[in-house]
Design a protein around this motif. Sequence first.
Motif, short mmCIF file in Angstrom:
data_model
loop_
_atom_site.label_atom_id
_atom_site.label_comp_id
_atom_site.label_asym_id
_atom_site.label_seq_id
_atom_site.Cartn_x
_atom_site.Cartn_y
_atom_site.Cartn_z
N GLY A 1 -17.45 -6.52 12.44
CA GLY A 1 -17.78 -6.88 11.07
C GLY A 1 -16.60 -7.57 10.40
N THR A 2 -16.67 -7.68 9.09
CA THR A 2 -15.59 -8.28 8.30
C THR A 2 -15.35 -7.46 7.05
N VAL A 3 -14.14 -7.60 6.52
CA VAL A 3 -13.82 -7.01 5.23
C VAL A 3 -13.12 -8.07 4.38
N THR A 4 -13.44 -8.10 3.11
CA THR A 4 -12.81 -9.04 2.18
C THR A 4 -11.67 -8.33 1.48
N MET A 5 -10.49 -8.92 1.57
CA MET A 5 -9.28 -8.31 1.02
C MET A 5 -8.47 -9.36 0.27
N PRO A 6 -7.58 -8.92 -0.63
CA PRO A 6 -6.66 -9.88 -1.27
C PRO A 6 -5.82 -10.60 -0.23
N THR A 7 -5.55 -11.86 -0.44
CA THR A 7 -4.71 -12.64 0.47
C THR A 7 -3.36 -11.95 0.65
N ASP A 8 -2.87 -11.96 1.88
CA ASP A 8 -1.59 -11.37 2.25
C ASP A 8 -1.57 -9.84 2.12
N SER A 9 -2.73 -9.23 2.26
CA SER A 9 -2.78 -7.76 2.25
C SER A 9 -1.99 -7.21 3.43
N GLU A 10 -1.43 -6.02 3.23
CA GLU A 10 -0.64 -5.38 4.29
C GLU A 10 -1.57 -4.74 5.33
N GLU A 11 -0.99 -4.53 6.49
CA GLU A 11 -1.75 -4.02 7.64
C GLU A 11 -2.44 -2.69 7.33
N ALA A 12 -1.72 -1.77 6.71
CA ALA A 12 -2.28 -0.44 6.45
C ALA A 12 -3.51 -0.52 5.56
N ALA A 13 -3.47 -1.38 4.55
CA ALA A 13 -4.59 -1.51 3.62
C ALA A 13 -5.81 -2.11 4.31
N VAL A 14 -5.58 -3.09 5.17
CA VAL A 14 -6.69 -3.74 5.88
C VAL A 14 -7.30 -2.77 6.89
N ALA A 15 -6.45 -2.04 7.58
CA ALA A 15 -6.94 -1.08 8.57
C ALA A 15 -7.76 0.01 7.90
N GLU A 16 -7.32 0.45 6.75
CA GLU A 16 -8.05 1.48 6.01
C GLU A 16 -9.42 0.95 5.57
N ALA A 17 -9.44 -0.30 5.08
CA ALA A 17 -10.70 -0.90 4.66
C ALA A 17 -11.63 -1.10 5.84
N ALA A 18 -11.06 -1.42 7.00
CA ALA A 18 -11.86 -1.65 8.20
C ALA A 18 -12.64 -0.40 8.58
N LEU A 19 -12.05 0.76 8.34
CA LEU A 19 -12.70 2.02 8.71
C LEU A 19 -13.90 2.35 7.84
N THR A 20 -14.12 1.57 6.77
CA THR A 20 -15.29 1.79 5.91
C THR A 20 -16.50 1.00 6.39
N VAL A 21 -16.29 0.09 7.35
CA VAL A 21 -17.39 -0.71 7.89
C VAL A 21 -18.26 0.18 8.78
N GLU A 22 -19.57 0.14 8.56
CA GLU A 22 -20.48 1.06 9.24
C GLU A 22 -20.37 0.97 10.77
#
Length: 212
Positions: A162-183
């Motif tokens: 899947g994909t997640v939409t994040m602020p540009t230049d987001s840090e790895e930890a924030a993106v990884a955390e958001a990724a875990l919310t994808v079904e």
Amino acid sequence: AQYGADTMRLYIMFVGDFEQAAIWSTEAVKGSKRFLDRVWNLAESAKDDPNPSPANEAVLHRTIKKVTGDIDSLKMNTAIAAMMTAVNELTANGVTKGDMRPLLQLLSPFAPHITEELWERFGFAAETGKMCCQSQWPVYDERKTVASTVDFAVQVNGKLKGTVTMPTDSEEAAVAEAALTVEKVQKATAGMQVVKTIFVRNRLVNLIVKPQ
């Protein structure tokens, strides 16, 4: 006679660098005609909204910057390439009347007939009292040349989930955390342990997992 003056002008400027020899190809002229057809179709699909859409802000400002600089450097071929890329992105996003305005201004030196026709159809001539070629050249904002958000591809063990939409230049930890919310990611990682994260800034996050 077959394609018209705008296609001819566009192709001559797109065929190569002004400082280098180029081989003429009647077959390749068709590419310039297809691009102008896409511009016309894009204009016909535009919503009757005088304001630029937020979704297209970054692509428009990047294109204004690129085309302006390329014209100053007589790099007409790369300026046209930038507009071709922009039209593809604008078509994917959908456009407003406000989005079309700067695009027509950028295209005007290359294809003046189609741009004047669309300029009038959109009501810009009546609004400003000027032809497109007489209007003030669009100005870009450097801060707006970069999108405020970006879509990250989310993978689990290298497989797209899947994909997640994040602020540009987001840090790895924030993106990884958001990724875990994808079904699909939750299903793929159920009962598994994340042992490694592969992160490509503004592009993707890949969660490497193994059984607990």
